[in-house]
Design a protein around this motif. Structure first.
Motif, PDB file in Angstrom:
ATOM      1  N   ARG A 161       0.775  -1.183  -0.086  1.00  0.00           N
ATOM      2  CA  ARG A 161      -0.114  -0.052   0.162  1.00  0.00           C
ATOM      3  C   ARG A 161       0.771   1.117   0.096  1.00  0.00           C
ATOM      4  NH1 ARG A 161      -2.718  -4.278   1.378  1.00  0.00           N
ATOM      5  NH2 ARG A 161      -4.860  -4.180   1.179  1.00  0.00           N
ATOM      6  N   VAL A 162       1.826   1.154   0.977  1.00  0.00           N
ATOM      7  CA  VAL A 162       2.824   2.546   0.803  1.00  0.00           C
ATOM      8  C   VAL A 162       3.557   2.522  -0.584  1.00  0.00           C
ATOM      9  CG1 VAL A 162       4.942   3.397   1.818  1.00  0.00           C
ATOM     10  CG2 VAL A 162       3.284   2.299   3.304  1.00  0.00           C
ATOM     11  N   LYS A 163       3.744   1.594  -1.059  1.00  0.00           N
ATOM     12  CA  LYS A 163       4.555   1.581  -2.401  1.00  0.00           C
ATOM     13  C   LYS A 163       3.660   2.180  -3.269  1.00  0.00           C
ATOM     14  CE  LYS A 163       6.173  -1.543  -5.919  1.00  0.00           C
ATOM     15  NZ  LYS A 163       5.689  -2.949  -6.408  1.00  0.00           N
ATOM     16  N   ARG A 164       2.433   1.578  -3.520  1.00  0.00           N
ATOM     17  CA  ARG A 164       1.491   2.230  -4.308  1.00  0.00           C
ATOM     18  C   ARG A 164       1.131   3.842  -4.275  1.00  0.00           C
ATOM     19  NH1 ARG A 164      -0.320   3.784  -8.231  1.00  0.00           N
ATOM     20  NH2 ARG A 164      -2.354   3.412  -8.932  1.00  0.00           N
ATOM     21  N   LEU A 165       1.119   4.219  -2.837  1.00  0.00           N
ATOM     22  CA  LEU A 165       1.137   5.629  -2.756  1.00  0.00           C
ATOM     23  C   LEU A 165       2.538   6.389  -3.121  1.00  0.00           C
ATOM     24  CD1 LEU A 165      -0.521   5.196   0.706  1.00  0.00           C
ATOM     25  CD2 LEU A 165      -1.568   6.699  -1.001  1.00  0.00           C
ATOM     26  N   VAL A 166       3.586   5.797  -3.029  1.00  0.00           N
ATOM     27  CA  VAL A 166       4.937   6.489  -3.550  1.00  0.00           C
ATOM     28  C   VAL A 166       4.815   6.499  -5.061  1.00  0.00           C
ATOM     29  CG1 VAL A 166       7.074   6.281  -3.506  1.00  0.00           C
ATOM     30  CG2 VAL A 166       6.192   5.844  -1.520  1.00  0.00           C
ATOM     31  N   LEU A 186       5.122   9.801  -7.310  1.00  0.00           N
ATOM     32  CA  LEU A 186       5.966  10.057  -8.318  1.00  0.00           C
ATOM     33  C   LEU A 186       5.273  10.380  -9.629  1.00  0.00           C
ATOM     34  CD1 LEU A 186       8.556   7.190  -7.413  1.00  0.00           C
ATOM     35  CD2 LEU A 186       9.002   9.516  -7.382  1.00  0.00           C
ATOM     36  N   ASN A 187       4.151   9.659  -9.985  1.00  0.00           N
ATOM     37  CA  ASN A 187       3.293   9.949 -11.295  1.00  0.00           C
ATOM     38  C   ASN A 187       2.989  11.191 -11.166  1.00  0.00           C
ATOM     39  OD1 ASN A 187       3.464   7.497 -12.211  1.00  0.00           O
ATOM     40  ND2 ASN A 187       1.660   6.708 -11.449  1.00  0.00           N
ATOM     41  N   CYS A 188       2.552  11.925  -9.945  1.00  0.00           N
ATOM     42  CA  CYS A 188       1.904  13.396  -9.974  1.00  0.00           C
ATOM     43  C   CYS A 188       3.040  14.439 -10.291  1.00  0.00           C
ATOM     44  CB  CYS A 188       1.510  13.390  -8.576  1.00  0.00           C
ATOM     45  SG  CYS A 188      -0.151  12.558  -8.111  1.00  0.00           S
ATOM     46  N   ARG A 189       4.273  13.921  -9.529  1.00  0.00           N
ATOM     47  CA  ARG A 189       5.336  14.821  -9.726  1.00  0.00           C
ATOM     48  C   ARG A 189       5.760  14.896 -11.274  1.00  0.00           C
ATOM     49  NH1 ARG A 189       8.436  16.252  -5.504  1.00  0.00           N
ATOM     50  NH2 ARG A 189      10.417  16.202  -6.727  1.00  0.00           N
ATOM     51  N   GLU A 190       5.742  13.698 -11.845  1.00  0.00           N
ATOM     52  CA  GLU A 190       6.108  13.787 -13.512  1.00  0.00           C
ATOM     53  C   GLU A 190       5.059  14.806 -14.031  1.00  0.00           C
ATOM     54  OE1 GLU A 190       6.602   9.790 -14.863  1.00  0.00           O
ATOM     55  OE2 GLU A 190       8.161   9.577 -13.723  1.00  0.00           O
ATOM     56  N   GLU A 191       3.774  14.559 -13.526  1.00  0.00           N
ATOM     57  CA  GLU A 191       2.661  15.316 -14.526  1.00  0.00           C
ATOM     58  C   GLU A 191       2.750  16.835 -13.801  1.00  0.00           C
ATOM     59  OE1 GLU A 191      -0.599  12.964 -13.775  1.00  0.00           O
ATOM     60  OE2 GLU A 191       0.258  11.309 -14.902  1.00  0.00           O
ATOM     61  N   LYS A 192       3.604  17.212 -13.062  1.00  0.00           N
ATOM     62  CA  LYS A 192       3.789  18.521 -12.402  1.00  0.00           C
ATOM     63  C   LYS A 192       2.422  18.946 -11.591  1.00  0.00           C
ATOM     64  CE  LYS A 192       7.263  20.485 -15.318  1.00  0.00           C
ATOM     65  NZ  LYS A 192       8.033  19.264 -14.929  1.00  0.00           N
ATOM     66  N   ASN A 193       1.687  17.809 -10.885  1.00  0.00           N
ATOM     67  CA  ASN A 193       0.511  18.042 -10.124  1.00  0.00           C
ATOM     68  C   ASN A 193       1.230  18.111  -8.673  1.00  0.00           C
ATOM     69  OD1 ASN A 193      -1.841  17.990  -8.809  1.00  0.00           O
ATOM     70  ND2 ASN A 193      -2.487  16.281  -9.619  1.00  0.00           N
ATOM     71  N   TRP A 194       1.757  19.141  -8.401  1.00  0.00           N
ATOM     72  CA  TRP A 194       2.554  19.335  -7.247  1.00  0.00           C
ATOM     73  C   TRP A 194       1.532  19.327  -5.775  1.00  0.00           C
ATOM     74  CZ3 TRP A 194       6.759  18.424  -8.814  1.00  0.00           C
ATOM     75  CH2 TRP A 194       7.356  18.909 -10.056  1.00  0.00           C
ATOM     76  N   GLN A 195       0.211  19.585  -6.023  1.00  0.00           N
ATOM     77  CA  GLN A 195      -0.502  19.939  -4.895  1.00  0.00           C
ATOM     78  C   GLN A 195      -0.926  18.286  -4.461  1.00  0.00           C
ATOM     79  OE1 GLN A 195      -4.389  22.111  -5.969  1.00  0.00           O
ATOM     80  NE2 GLN A 195      -5.070  21.758  -3.856  1.00  0.00           N
ATOM     81  N   GLY A 204      15.421   8.985  -6.231  1.00  0.00           N
ATOM     82  CA  GLY A 204      14.093   8.419  -6.097  1.00  0.00           C
ATOM     83  C   GLY A 204      13.514   9.126  -4.786  1.00  0.00           C
ATOM     84  N   THR A 205      12.996   8.085  -3.882  1.00  0.00           N
ATOM     85  CA  THR A 205      12.240   8.566  -2.672  1.00  0.00           C
ATOM     86  C   THR A 205      12.733   7.596  -1.671  1.00  0.00           C
ATOM     87  OG1 THR A 205      10.071   9.076  -4.072  1.00  0.00           O
ATOM     88  CG2 THR A 205      10.034   9.166  -1.646  1.00  0.00           C
TER      89      THR A 205
END
Ligand SMILES: [Zn+2]
Length: 495
Positions: free
Chosen positions: A430-435, A439-448, A470-471
């Motif tokens: 579950r944590v992995k899925r959230l991470v 990472l996807n959000c950051r690639e899409e520049k969805n910082w919020q 990475g993280t």
């Protein structure tokens, strides 16, 4: 093994009555969240119990829950809920805290409201022997009938009377007499008794419960120093008068109290820090180290700096425990540290010294590792003394690195994490899925949204740090599968 007995005022050789060490420790009155003062007492007795088991004693440990009391009734009235509901809520909260602090559950947690028949039996026995008398629907203990009264607090009756300002009443024969049974006031919860509707006094509960679950004579009775008088003095008077056997408890162990600045930590002074508040900031291991780093009989001063230092200390131990063994070379022998650790604990549970020895061992392991010696045996010694005796988990702040590419390396590091710690595969997935989602959000520049995921995970004790590769994921505590599921749901992410 020597321990300090409040009853004799000195260190004595430990010699239990029989094969099984019987321990009774006074429990909580659940009318609010437990605070760090409670954590201190229960961590200390947890370590004492763990150490006895480590030294191959069989142990039976009983701790009561005072689930009916003036404080519970008052608080429930303020909130307009039944006292039983309030008591249940904070009993559950207390068990959650104990679990988070890695405190082994008692063998029995008797609740006052569940033990009324035994309590009535003991009170009746005391009346029959002339040690107690009913008056006005209540029953009182006749303190002057007990020639031993005062032997634990080492004070005479007259001394106590002037010091405590004992309250007289028309019902009582003597101002020092204390209630075994209290007639109920209108609107209060009550139980039927031979003396009318009422409820048990606090002191009699502990006598009745230890009698019922541990027998007439026990080995160790524990609690905070604030319980010596009148609570424990009264327990002795009741139990020994009822059974005719002395001593009721062979060893009386009392922990020092938590200080906040110059004051005692207490609700009335408004300086309480609850266990839940502390756990939101510090790892369970840091809280245990903060407590165990001073002698259990000394007062402990609450300080944020102290907790922060303990957190660093946890990391020092963790580094030594989890570093790679260069192997091959000669083995580093940790036996002398183990011996010193046992010597310290044998001397009235000197946990501060025992911890000091673990830190020395951690440094020695690092040096030996640097010098190319084989360290895995020494690491096992450090881990077993820390976990088995001091109740450290050694699993907090465990780092898992996620590669930006989110490929094989993620899998590999999480497998390592699950095999070495209590992070289950379900939690890791579950944590992995959230991470990954972050990472996807950051690639899409969805910082919020990326930020929201980081914040929500931090609330669950999992912190994320962006590094070149990475993280880095750090578990300050391990969240439950359920809490992660509801977070995934909240964020609209499917596993
Ligand atoms: Zn008690």
């Amino acid at each position: 093994m020597k321990l300090y007995n409040t009853l004799s005022g000195k260190k004595e050789e430990f010699a239990p009555h029989g094969d099984e060490v019987k321990i009774y420790v006074c429990g909580v009155t659940p009318y609010d969240d437990a605070h760090i003062g409670h954590a201190m007492s229960y961590v200390i007795f947890d370590v004492i119990r763990r150490y006895l088991k480590f030294r191959d004693f069989k142990v039976k440990y009983v701790q009561n829950v005072t689930d009916i009391d003036d404080k519970i009734i008052d608080r429930a009235n303020q909130r307009d809920i039944p006292p039983a509901e309030l008591a249940k809520k904070y009993t559950d909260s207390y068990f959650e805290d104990m679990d988070a602090l890695n405190i082994e559950p008692a063998d029995v947690y008797p609740r006052a409201t569940g033990e009324i028949p035994k309590i009535i039996e003991v009170i009746q026995g005391l009346i029959d022997k002339g040690f107690a008398y009913p008056a006005g629907g209540s029953v009182y203990f006749r303190v002057r009938k007990d020639p031993d009264y005062g032997k634990l607090s080492h004070r005479s009756l007259d001394d106590m009377m002037s010091a405590e300002g004992a309250m007289g009443s028309e019902e009582k024969e003597d101002p020092m007499d204390f209630a075994l049974w209290k007639a109920s006031k209108p609107g209060e919860p009550f139980w039927e008794s031979p003396w009318g509707e009422g409820r048990p006094g606090w002191h009699i509960e502990c006598s009745a419960m230890s009698l019922k679950y541990l027998g007439e004579q026990i080995d160790i009775h524990g609690g905070g120093q604030d319980l010596i008088f009148p609570h424990h003095e009264n327990e002795i008077a009741q139990s020994e008068s009822f059974t005719g056997k002395k001593p009721f408890a062979k060893y009386w162990l009392h922990n020092g109290l938590l200080q906040f600045g110059e004051d005692k930590m207490s609700k009335s002074l408004g300086n309480l820090v609850t266990i839940k508040q502390a756990l939101a900031k510090y790892s369970p291991d840091a809280i245990r180290i903060f407590i165990l780093n001073s002698h259990y009989r000394s007062p402990l001063k609450y300080s944020e700096e102290g907790f922060e230092a303990a957190e660093k200390a946890v990391e020092r131990l963790l580094r030594a425990v989890s570093r790679d063994d260069p192997g091959g070379g000669e083995a580093f022998d940790a036996e002398s540290y183990r011996k010193q650790f046992i010597e310290a604990m044998d001397d009235d549970f000197n946990t501060a010294r025992a911890l000091g020895i673990l830190f020395e061992l951690a440094s020695a392991i690092n040096q030996a590792g640097d010098a190319g010696l084989s360290i895995s045996n020494a690491q096992r010694t450090l881990t077993s003394l820390g976990q088995e005796v001091l109740g450290l988990k050694f699993q907090t702040r465990f780092k898992v690195s996620y590669a930006t590419s989110r490929t094989v390396s993620t899998e590999a590091s999480h497998v390592a994490a699950t095999s070495r710690t209590a992070i289950t595969e379900e939690v890791a997935a579950r944590v992995k899925r959230l991470v990954e989602e972050r990472l996807n959000c950051r690639e899409e520049k969805n910082w919020q949204r990326a930020d929201e995921i980081r914040k929500k995970l931090a609330e669950l004790g999992v912190t994320l740090e962006d590094v070149k590769t990475g993280t880095d994921v750090t578990y300050k505590s391990v969240p439950s599968e359920e809490s992660l599921d509801s977070l995934l749901k909240e964020l609209g992410i499917t596993l």
